[in-house]
Design an enzyme around this catalytic site. Structure first.
Site, PDB file in Angstrom:
ATOM      1  N   CYS A  90     -10.339  -4.636  -0.007  1.00  0.00           N
ATOM      2  CA  CYS A  90     -11.442  -3.662  -0.073  1.00  0.00           C
ATOM      3  C   CYS A  90     -12.253  -3.890  -1.354  1.00  0.00           C
ATOM      4  CB  CYS A  90     -10.897  -2.234  -0.013  1.00  0.00           C
ATOM      5  SG  CYS A  90     -10.224  -1.634  -1.576  1.00  0.00           S
ATOM      6  N   GLU A 102      -2.967  -4.629  -3.096  1.00  0.00           N
ATOM      7  CA  GLU A 102      -3.470  -5.525  -4.142  1.00  0.00           C
ATOM      8  C   GLU A 102      -3.451  -4.831  -5.501  1.00  0.00           C
ATOM      9  OE1 GLU A 102      -4.753  -4.740  -1.249  1.00  0.00           O
ATOM     10  OE2 GLU A 102      -6.022  -6.302  -0.421  1.00  0.00           O
ATOM     11  N   CYS A 126      -4.028   0.642  -2.627  1.00  0.00           N
ATOM     12  CA  CYS A 126      -3.903  -0.582  -1.824  1.00  0.00           C
ATOM     13  C   CYS A 126      -2.812  -1.500  -2.404  1.00  0.00           C
ATOM     14  CB  CYS A 126      -5.207  -1.356  -1.820  1.00  0.00           C
ATOM     15  SG  CYS A 126      -6.532  -0.577  -0.905  1.00  0.00           S
ATOM     16  N   GLU A 143       0.500   5.371   0.546  1.00  0.00           N
ATOM     17  CA  GLU A 143      -0.395   6.436   1.007  1.00  0.00           C
ATOM     18  C   GLU A 143       0.096   7.808   0.558  1.00  0.00           C
ATOM     19  OE1 GLU A 143      -0.937   5.712   5.221  1.00  0.00           O
ATOM     20  OE2 GLU A 143      -2.192   3.967   4.765  1.00  0.00           O
ATOM     21  N   ASN A 188       0.847  -1.201   0.000  1.00  0.00           N
ATOM     22  CA  ASN A 188       0.000   0.000   0.000  1.00  0.00           C
ATOM     23  C   ASN A 188       0.879   1.246   0.000  1.00  0.00           C
ATOM     24  OD1 ASN A 188       0.623  -0.741   2.715  1.00  0.00           O
ATOM     25  ND2 ASN A 188      -1.081   0.440   3.510  1.00  0.00           N
TER      26      ASN A 188
END
Ligand code: THU
Length: 142
Positions: A90, A55, A53, A44, A42
């Site tokens: 998510c 993934e 994210c 940010e 991830n």
């Protein structure tokens, strides 16, 4: 597909997590049909919204290199300095999986360790998902 190897790669990917705002670090390892493994973490941002994210990082790395066929993804994540719990992808990441993967066969592996993990198909975690097939006809719903 060797879940242990994929989980190990996800833990390595997690070490690269850039997550100074949430302090929640996630790693993913995506197995392509050609045997290649793509790691993702991830990432940010101080303005929060651009956060990506783990993934999706893995998927976008692979797709940007021309790879669009996949078998499985392993995901590990949790608060830094705490033991990892199962980290579920998510909704946005599930949708990205739906774009490139067969929901009936693509495996999503959520792991606490190389020994302790749960395995799901994409269809199990995204029932009645909308994907490329639905743009052609409704045969995706059976
Ligand atoms: N995150 C992921 O990378 N993958 C998930 O499956 C869940 C959430 C990230 C996004 C954000 O950087 C942090 O975890 C907290 O939501």
């Amino acid at each position: 597909m060797n879940p242990k190897e994929l989980i190990k790669e996800a833990f390595l990917a997690r070490e690269k997590s850039y997550s100074p705002y949430s302090n929640f670090s996630v790693g993913a390892a995506l197995l392509a049909s050609n045997g290649q493994i793509y790691q993702g973490c991830n990432i940010e941002s101080a303005s929060y919204t651009p956060t990506n994210c783990a993934e999706r990082t893995a998927f976008f790395k692979a797709v940007s290199e021309g790879i669009t066929s996949f078998e499985a993804i392993a995901i590990v994540g949790g608060k830094k300095e705490e033991p990892v719990d199962f980290c579920s992808p998510c909704g946005v990441c599930r949708q990205v999986m739906m774009e490139f993967c067969d929901p009936k066969s693509f495996k999503v592996i959520l792991a606490k360790s190389e020994e302790e993990y749960k395995e799901f198909t994409l269809e199990e975690i995204l029932p009645l998902g909308f994907g490329p097939k639905n743009m052609q006809d409704n045969s995706a719903i059976d």
